[in-house]
Design an enzyme around this catalytic site. Sequence first.
Site, PDB file in Angstrom:
ATOM      1  N   LYS A   7      -7.882  -4.568   3.399  1.00 47.22           N
ATOM      2  CA  LYS A   7      -8.714  -3.418   3.027  1.00 47.22           C
ATOM      3  C   LYS A   7      -9.973  -3.904   2.301  1.00 47.22           C
ATOM      4  O   LYS A   7     -11.073  -3.420   2.543  1.00 47.22           O
ATOM      5  CB  LYS A   7      -7.905  -2.451   2.139  1.00 47.22           C
ATOM      6  CG  LYS A   7      -6.846  -1.697   2.928  1.00 47.22           C
ATOM      7  CD  LYS A   7      -5.842  -0.966   2.061  1.00 47.22           C
ATOM      8  CE  LYS A   7      -4.702  -0.424   2.937  1.00 47.22           C
ATOM      9  NZ  LYS A   7      -3.608   0.196   2.207  1.00 47.22           N
ATOM     10  N   GLN A  61      -1.360   1.167  -3.777  1.00 48.20           N
ATOM     11  CA  GLN A  61      -0.627   0.616  -2.632  1.00 48.20           C
ATOM     12  C   GLN A  61       0.882   0.851  -2.795  1.00 48.20           C
ATOM     13  O   GLN A  61       1.462   0.530  -3.836  1.00 48.20           O
ATOM     14  CB  GLN A  61      -0.933  -0.891  -2.508  1.00 48.20           C
ATOM     15  CG  GLN A  61      -0.295  -1.569  -1.313  1.00 48.20           C
ATOM     16  CD  GLN A  61      -0.843  -1.056   0.022  1.00 48.20           C
ATOM     17  OE1 GLN A  61      -2.045  -0.901   0.213  1.00 48.20           O
ATOM     18  NE2 GLN A  61       0.041  -0.782   0.967  1.00 48.20           N
ATOM     19  N   ASP A  64      -6.219   8.049   0.406  1.00 45.85           N
ATOM     20  CA  ASP A  64      -5.039   7.818   1.248  1.00 45.85           C
ATOM     21  C   ASP A  64      -4.536   9.141   1.828  1.00 45.85           C
ATOM     22  O   ASP A  64      -3.721   9.150   2.749  1.00 45.85           O
ATOM     23  CB  ASP A  64      -3.904   7.192   0.408  1.00 45.85           C
ATOM     24  CG  ASP A  64      -3.647   5.743   0.774  1.00 45.85           C
ATOM     25  OD1 ASP A  64      -4.109   5.308   1.845  1.00 45.85           O
ATOM     26  OD2 ASP A  64      -2.980   5.052  -0.009  1.00 45.85           O
TER      27      ASP A  64
END
Length: 293
Positions: free
Chosen positions: A52, A96, A119
């Site tokens: 990312k 994450q 997200d």
Amino acid sequence: MELIDGKKISGQIKEEIAREVEQIKKDGGKTPHLVAVLVGNDAASETYVSHKEKACNKVGMDSQVVRLEAGISEEELLKKVYELNNDEQVDGFIVQLPLPDHIDEQKVIEAIDPKKDVDGFHPINMGRMVIGLPAYLSATPAGIMELLKRYNIETEGKNCVVLGRSNIVGKPVANLMLQKAYPGNTTVTVCHSRTKNLESYTRQADILIVAMGKMEFVTADMVKDGAVIIDVGIHRIKSDKTKSGWKLKGDVKFDEVKEKASYITPVPGGVGPMTIVSLLRNTIAASQKRIYG
Ligand code: NAP
């Protein structure tokens, strides 16, 4: 059969995003800034976060990884989340997953400001998506929709069967396929571990989206001739034929299912590369305040 080349499409989208970022900068706007919070040192999470970060750099965005000890308390992690919510330099951030067992993941997801939830896991973004309002879409489902769009795959009136009902893939992608929009307007069936006679559903599918986490589960006899097959599964297995010593497989038995499919995503190089570009797109949207104003 046509291969749905997620690697190629994601490369094109990265170029489009890079041009957009350049234009934002030229117009005197702030460089979009994504932060990834990484708790502990789970190898797969390290890899995802580093991909990312690299992707952000490639398209000219600012990125930062906040590394926190695996033993961090839930309270301290929530404090970090509130700090990022209030940091005006940060347009969007992700925590994450998975998190260590002593931390309540849902509590952390709900602590993220929905305006920065790139997200798309916060219930506000999920709920907005379900009723068709603008929202940050979770990255993998958004990537799947983009692949259908870029390949001009007809969806209206089709039978779409989704295997798996996770909050990050199955449920959101099923909802997107149900929307009164393109891609969408399909009649959706969602199957899961308690579904009886699964094959009777998969054989009816014009579009089959597989997100089960069961390696090579879907075989040719489960698939209708001419179906569109989207394989979300990722499994890493040992291999003495590759330099790295491992290779990736999906939830679909690619070699046999491809013979019946009209379109199919490979693993690797199908859905996987699209996930990161969806995150980059959400970050631009956050920096330009496109969803919440
Ligand atoms: P998950 O949370 O483990 O969910 C799996 C789903 O499949 C569950 O709903 C489960 O049913 C269902 N299932 C499992 N075994 C089944 C069976 N034998 N018959 C019918 N249904 C069954 O998985 P996920 O997070 O959605 O991920 C799925 C796969 O996609 C994994 O391989 C993961 O690594 C991969 N993935 C890839 C990306 C990407 O970027 N390409 C992103 C995310 C995930 P129950 O609900 O009844 O338990």
